[in-house]
Scaffold this active site. Structure first.
Site, PDB file in Angstrom:
ATOM      1  N   ARG A 131       0.827  -1.209   0.000  1.00 59.45           N
ATOM      2  CA  ARG A 131       0.000   0.000   0.000  1.00 59.45           C
ATOM      3  C   ARG A 131       0.863   1.262   0.000  1.00 59.45           C
ATOM      4  NH1 ARG A 131      -4.517   0.664   4.611  1.00 59.45           N
ATOM      5  NH2 ARG A 131      -2.666   1.031   5.892  1.00 59.45           N
ATOM      6  N   LYS A 175      -2.625   6.527   1.277  1.00 62.57           N
ATOM      7  CA  LYS A 175      -2.434   6.963   2.671  1.00 62.57           C
ATOM      8  C   LYS A 175      -1.427   8.118   2.701  1.00 62.57           C
ATOM      9  CE  LYS A 175      -2.290   4.808   7.272  1.00 62.57           C
ATOM     10  NZ  LYS A 175      -3.674   5.124   7.645  1.00 62.57           N
ATOM     11  N   GLU A 235     -16.182   6.625   3.676  1.00 59.61           N
ATOM     12  CA  GLU A 235     -15.388   6.314   4.865  1.00 59.61           C
ATOM     13  C   GLU A 235     -16.027   6.896   6.111  1.00 59.61           C
ATOM     14  OE1 GLU A 235     -11.250   6.505   5.085  1.00 59.61           O
ATOM     15  OE2 GLU A 235     -10.905   5.509   3.182  1.00 59.61           O
TER      16      GLU A 235
END
Length: 342
Positions: A83, A186, A222
């Site tokens: 990720r 992220k 989210e």
């Protein structure tokens, strides 16, 4: 195992604590150096660093756990490495090779073994890898140099008195990310952009806000900094699908556990905010809390309550127990999920 640090593990929160050693590696002239452990917890960078002016940075979060037998283990760190490199692609930063990433994490955990909380304490060792653009650069372009670092801190259980539901509010005036933006990565800017909405939700008495899709404001994306899931009245596990949702490693793991351990049908698909009454249970999932049960969602002057505002739903509890059990070594893990620190 050596002697543990003199810490009241039961009183730990989620706060920074300087541990003994951390890892630093520098990318320069097209390659990474070997990296090293250091006692210095301060990072010195150029005032013209790209991270300061243009936000060229990303990070990860994972944990180390002590098993009943005293082993220390990591949960799926290869997915964190994967990720992070997806974030690197988005921000034009050099990849941190998976082997280097996992080795750095292992080195940091091993070097700070006395800070890894003991089994049964409810506490864990939180690990924060980060990558940022540095060096002398004032133009809007990728940095000439990069720093990859990893540090760790012992943290307490997210829920001090056992898992308990929280209520959330939909705030139509705020978006977490833009369509085709950085929502699926992220990166630091996503979190800076969430601070105001979180403060507004907290002022109104809610744990955090729920972000709807930025294009149409009709679909759940989210919950604060966590992923959403719901359990339908037909015992299906459903979680939203969208390119602007951060692909949570916890969510990926819960999808597998729901399907293979609990034999539930699982789906990643659009979740309309107007159809939340299909769910008898709901939760937010992420590294810190594993699962935060959702008591209710406030939307358009109405609080929709799922299972209960005070009690955890039975399927949510099973999912939590299974995932935490795997992380702590009490439940057999799928092949490749656990990396032992030796």
């Amino acid at each position: 195992m050596g002697k543990k640090a003199d810490i009241d593990w039961g009183k730990l929160g989620f706060e920074y604590m300087k541990t003994d050693l951390r890892y630093i590696s520098v990318w320069k002239d097209g390659k990474w150096d070997e990296g090293k452990l250091t006692e210095d917890n301060m990072v010195s960078i150029s005032e013209a660093s790209t991270v300061i002016h243009y936000g060229q940075s990303c990070f990860e979060g994972l944990k180390a756990y002590t098993t009943k037998e005293g082993k220390i283990q990591l949960f799926r760190p290869d997915l964190n490495a994967e990720r992070m490199n997806e974030s690197c692609d988005k921000l034009l930063m050099p990849h941190v090779p998976e082997e280097k990433f996992i080795d750095a994490v292992m080195q940091v955990v091993k070097a700070n073994e006395k800070y890894v909380p003991p089994y049964g304490s409810g506490a864990t060792l939180y690990i924060r890898p980060y990558l940022m653009g540095v060096g002398h650069n004032i133009g809007v372009k990728p940095a000439p140099e990069y720093i990859f670092g990893v540090f760790c801190i012992p943290v307490g259980p997210y829920f001090k008195d056992g898992v308990s539901p929280c209520n959330y509010i939909v705030l139509d005036d705020y978006d977490r990310a833009a369509p085709h933006g950085t929502g699926g990565n992220k990166v630091g800017g996503n979190y800076a952009a969430s601070l105001q909405a979180h403060a507004v939700a907290a002022e109104k008495g809610f744990a955090d806000c729920i972000y709807l899709d930025p294009a149409t404001h009709t679909k759940i994306e989210e919950i604060g900094a966590a992923n959403f899931f719901g359990i339908t009245k037909n015992d299906e596990f459903i979680t939203p699908k969208s390119p602007s949702i951060l692909p949570s490693i916890t969510k990926r793991s819960l999808l597998y556990i729901a399907e293979h351990y609990l034999k539930m049908p699982v789906y990643e698909k659009e979740v309309l905010i107007d159809e939340i009454d299909q769910f008898k249970e709901a939760g937010a999932c992420g590294t810190a809390a594993v699962i935060t049960p959702i008591g209710g969602i406030h939307y358009k002057d109405n609080l929709h309550v799922f299972h209960s505002e005070t009690e955890v739903g039975p399927i949510t509890q099973k999912l939590y127990d299974l995932l935490l059990g795997i992380q702590l070594g009490d439940v057999e893990a799928p092949k490749g999920w656990i990396f032992e620190v030796k």
